[in-house]
Design a protein around this motif. Structure first.
Motif, PDB file in Angstrom:
ATOM      1  N   GLU A  11     -10.744   0.181  -9.062  1.00  0.00           N
ATOM      2  CA  GLU A  11     -10.025  -1.096  -9.123  1.00  0.00           C
ATOM      3  C   GLU A  11      -9.721  -1.437 -10.567  1.00  0.00           C
ATOM      4  O   GLU A  11     -10.403  -0.983 -11.500  1.00  0.00           O
ATOM      5  N   THR A  34       0.836  -1.199   0.000  1.00  0.00           N
ATOM      6  CA  THR A  34       0.000   0.000   0.000  1.00  0.00           C
ATOM      7  C   THR A  34       0.869   1.246   0.000  1.00  0.00           C
ATOM      8  O   THR A  34       1.726   1.418   0.877  1.00  0.00           O
ATOM      9  N   VAL A  71       1.851   0.693 -11.875  1.00  0.00           N
ATOM     10  CA  VAL A  71       2.772   0.997 -10.779  1.00  0.00           C
ATOM     11  C   VAL A  71       4.210   0.779 -11.254  1.00  0.00           C
ATOM     12  O   VAL A  71       4.518  -0.257 -11.851  1.00  0.00           O
ATOM     13  N   GLN A 119      -3.175   3.693  -2.641  1.00  0.00           N
ATOM     14  CA  GLN A 119      -3.182   2.670  -3.703  1.00  0.00           C
ATOM     15  C   GLN A 119      -2.597   1.378  -3.154  1.00  0.00           C
ATOM     16  O   GLN A 119      -1.522   1.371  -2.540  1.00  0.00           O
ATOM     17  N   THR A 120      -3.295   0.270  -3.391  1.00  0.00           N
ATOM     18  CA  THR A 120      -2.856  -1.037  -2.891  1.00  0.00           C
ATOM     19  C   THR A 120      -2.729  -2.026  -4.043  1.00  0.00           C
ATOM     20  O   THR A 120      -3.607  -2.105  -4.919  1.00  0.00           O
ATOM     21  N   THR A 121      -1.639  -2.762  -4.033  1.00  0.00           N
ATOM     22  CA  THR A 121      -1.441  -3.883  -4.961  1.00  0.00           C
ATOM     23  C   THR A 121      -1.581  -5.169  -4.166  1.00  0.00           C
ATOM     24  O   THR A 121      -0.853  -5.383  -3.180  1.00  0.00           O
ATOM     25  N   LYS A 149      -5.068  -4.353  -8.533  1.00  0.00           N
ATOM     26  CA  LYS A 149      -4.708  -3.099  -7.869  1.00  0.00           C
ATOM     27  C   LYS A 149      -5.963  -2.277  -7.629  1.00  0.00           C
ATOM     28  O   LYS A 149      -6.921  -2.344  -8.405  1.00  0.00           O
TER      29      LYS A 149
END
Length: 707
Positions: free
Chosen positions: A541, A459, A565, A497-499, A512
């Motif tokens: 998303e 994140t 990213v 932002q989260t992967t 993501k």
């Protein structure tokens, strides 16, 4: 053979252990042997007990209509290979020989997936025995016990006792022992006896060449696959070919009283040819010449038996099939076909790995599936057997369409699915529901909870100070109860932002997401309870599946965007867009790793009590524009998250920036109104930026409506 897994984890684990059922079948007729073959192919161990030695098999022809023939074909039994011929034409005559109706079935038969065949009963029976017992088919060969008369059945323990005192124990007992069934006496209200319907029937075979050789009868055998019926008011003669059109099968139905001295209720009662010819003395001489060609020693006569409809076919671990449950009059040729359907249903309901403790419930399901159809076809047969008095008008197409237009294999497969779904009330349903519960982040297709403990997250969040008023304008419009804790004119939010990766529900891959998280928000319920947390007005998303599941199952405000990213040793760069149009750029630079114990945070970018969001689902229909089907506030408390995220590495950024460009409606035709609102937010100050890596991704199933 297709099988359908049942009650989720239990059934899956049973199958993995190689769990088979031990199945005892009483009766080695067509229904019993078909059930034995189908259950063997499902991986079960099957034993069949037949009171006769099967050494004096007799029989005539049998209809393999499309509904029955399709099941046999699924089992690898193709009746054409042992002499069955297509049913191609029906001719109806008066008793005096006048043509009443002619039907060419060759075009009509194209309606059905499987051909309508006319087979020799003995040849079919021999094939069923061979397929059941051969070592060359799938599964363990069926153990066929001949000269083994069953005298007692215990439904509770699934055990049987033979006349010689031998006992056998299993998981299931199937009573396929015919109209005089001993198994039927073991089901509640099943101690009933068959009774005469008032008719008897002669049955016999005649070589086709005998009819061809006689100028008076050769007219009746000119067309292959032709079924002929001669009707008088209270009697009839039915003839059709079998064995590659080389043998003619006859069934001659008449008042029981006229052959009472010789008829019985078994299939092997010898009949008198001269008496038969006398019974049909009013018929066309050519027809009497035709039936007179039978070898007198081969004429059989039997009383046509009926039975009242019984309320139960099953009890505990015992189930009836075929004539034991629903004996048929022969007027449609569906008796064996419906028994074959029963057998298919039972096999489908007992796939490999079925837990023994579910046997009784699955047998009840079998009755639910089969009861109405079998009894309805049974009633059709009664109607067709009534005397022709000119008062009753029967729609033969209705009967045929109902009988033939059914695939019990596929029907029972679906009924088992539905039964399985109903047994697990915690399954998530999403459109399209025709295919069953949808697998997703919170469950498998069978309702098993997903394991997110080994999933990973990274994140990256940028926290900034901005206008409270503009953030407040993103609260659900016109919906009361929303406010900030602080009365000031500034407020705080994060772009986070989260992967996600190693996601079990995505086959080990990930996706993501990026959202706007507004901190320090309160919501007051109608009961004056105050909930504090981070408000999520929007979450983008990069994959359809989590968007759909999150909107429908959780009520989260999700939309699609691409998320790219670029991670380097000291930098983290994010680009967001739609169809090649970039609307967002988010950069974290000068990343330095710090002690994880000195930091806190969540996917929202900050430690908080939970996530607040608003669910809105519109009603369908032009007249309902703007009207909600449902809407309410939802809350996902941080303390309830399962599994708990476990941060493992923290990186602080020395510098962070972001830029949002709403472009125009042409570039962002479905998102411009959203991105333009994000673009409005002023950045008074970047107050922090960081990257957190860890394991354990909660499934968010803890999200709940708050009122």
């Amino acid at each position: 053979m297709a099988s359908v897994n049942g009650a989720a984890a239990r059934e899956e684990s049973a199958s993995a252990k190689g769990a088979h059922l031990n199945i005892l079948i009483v009766g080695a007729g067509i229904g019993g042997l078909t059930a034995a073959i189908a259950l063997r192919k499902q991986g079960h161990h099957v034993q069949v007990f037949e009171q006769s030695a099967l050494a004096r098999e007799t029989g005539a022809a049998i209809h393999l209509a499309p509904n029955a023939n399709g099941i046999l074909r699924r089992l690898g039994i193709f009746a054409e290979t042992f002499g069955a011929n297509p049913m191609e034409r029906v001719m109806q005559y008066s008793a005096t020989g006048d043509t009443e109706r002619s039907m060419d079935l060759r075009e009509a038969n194209k309606l059905w997936q499987h051909p309508w065949l006319l087979a020799h009963r003995i040849e079919l029976h021999n094939q069923l025995k061979s397929v059941a017992t051969t070592p060359h088919e799938t599964g363990k060969p069926v153990a066929l016990h001949l000269s083994s008369r069953v005298i007692d059945i215990q439904p509770t323990t699934a055990s049987i006792t033979l006349e010689d005192g031998s006992q056998f124990h299993g998981d299931v007992v199937l009573g396929a022992d015919g109209v005089h069934s001993i198994a039927r006496k073991q089901v509640p209200e099943g101690n009933v006896e068959p009774f005469s319907c008032g008719k008897s029937a002669y049955r016999f075979l005649v070589p086709k060449e005998a009819a061809q050789a006689d100028p008076a009868t050769q007219q009746f055998v000119e067309t292959p696959g032709e079924l002929s019926i001669w009707y008088a008011e209270d009697r009839r003669i039915i003839m059709y070919p079998t064995s590659k059109n080389s043998v003619l099968n006859f069934v001659c139905v008449h008042p029981e009283s006229e052959s009472a001295a010789e008829s019985g209720d078994g299939w092997d009662q010898t009949g008198d040819r001269d008496r038969m010819l006398h019974i049909y003395s009013s018929f066309d001489p050519a027809v009497r010449a035709l039936i007179g060609k039978v070898d007198p020693k081969t004429v059989k006569v039997w009383t046509l038996l009926d039975m009242k409809v019984i309320p139960n076919w099953t009890y505990e671990r015992l189930a009836l099939l075929g004539d034991a449950a629903h004996p048929f009059l022969p007027h449609q040729g569906q008796g064996a076909g419906v028994a074959i359907e029963d057998a298919a249903s039972l096999a489908i309901l007992f796939p490999y790995g079925t837990p023994p403790e579910e046997v009784a419930d699955r047998l009840k399901l079998y009755q639910e599936i089969r009861y109405e159809r079998a009894n309805r076809i049974q009633e059709f047969s009664r109607m067709l057997g009534e005397s022709r008095n000119g008062k009753t008008k029967l729609d033969m197409n209705e009967f045929s369409n109902y009988n033939f237009g059914h695939d019990e294999w596929d029907n029972s497969t679906q009924k088992l699915r539905e039964w399985t779904w109903k047994r697990n009330p915690n399954i998530y349903w999403r459109m399209p529901i025709a295919f069953g519960p949808m697998p997703g982040p919170r469950q498998t297709a069978y309702g098993v909870v997903r394991d997110g403990t080994q999933s990973t997250f990274t994140t990256a969040s940028i926290k900034f100070k901005t206008s409270r008023t503009l953030l407040q304008n993103l609260f659900p419009p016109g919906r009361p109860g929303w406010s900030f804790k602080s009365p000031g004119t500034v407020a705080y939010a994060s772009i986070s932002q989260t992967t996600l990766n190693k996601m079990e529900w995505l086959g080990g891959s990930g996706y993501k997401h990026i959202g706007l998280y507004i901190h320090g928000v309160e919501y007051e319920t109608k009961n004056k309870e105050t909930l504090s947390g981070t408000y999520l007005p929007l979450l983008f998303e990069s994959l359809t599946d989590p968007i759909v599941s999150g909107r429908e199952e959780l009520g989260m405000p999700k939309l699609y965007t691409s998320v790219d990213v670029y991670r380097r040793q000291t930098s983290y760069r994010i680009k967001t867009g739609w169809e090649g149009a970039t609307w967002g750029e988010f950069n974290l630079e000068g990343l330095q790793e710090v002690d994880p114990s000195s930091e806190s945070g969540a996917i929202s970018g900050e430690a908080d009590d939970g996530i607040l969001a608003y669910r809105y689902m519109p009603k369908v229909g032009r007249e309902n524009k703007g009207k909600p089907a449902e809407e309410y506030t939802i809350f996902d408390a941080s303390k309830d998250l399962t599994p708990k995220p476990k941060p493992q590495r923290f990186f602080k950024a020395a510098k962070a920036t972001f830029k949002i460009d709403a472009l125009d409606w042409e570039a962002l035709p479905t998102l411009h109104h959203v991105i333009s609102r994000l673009q409005e937010l002023p950045v008074y100050e970047i107050v922090g930026a960081k990257v957190v890596e860890g394991v354990g991704v909660p499934d968010v199933s803890t999200a709940r409506p708050v009122e």
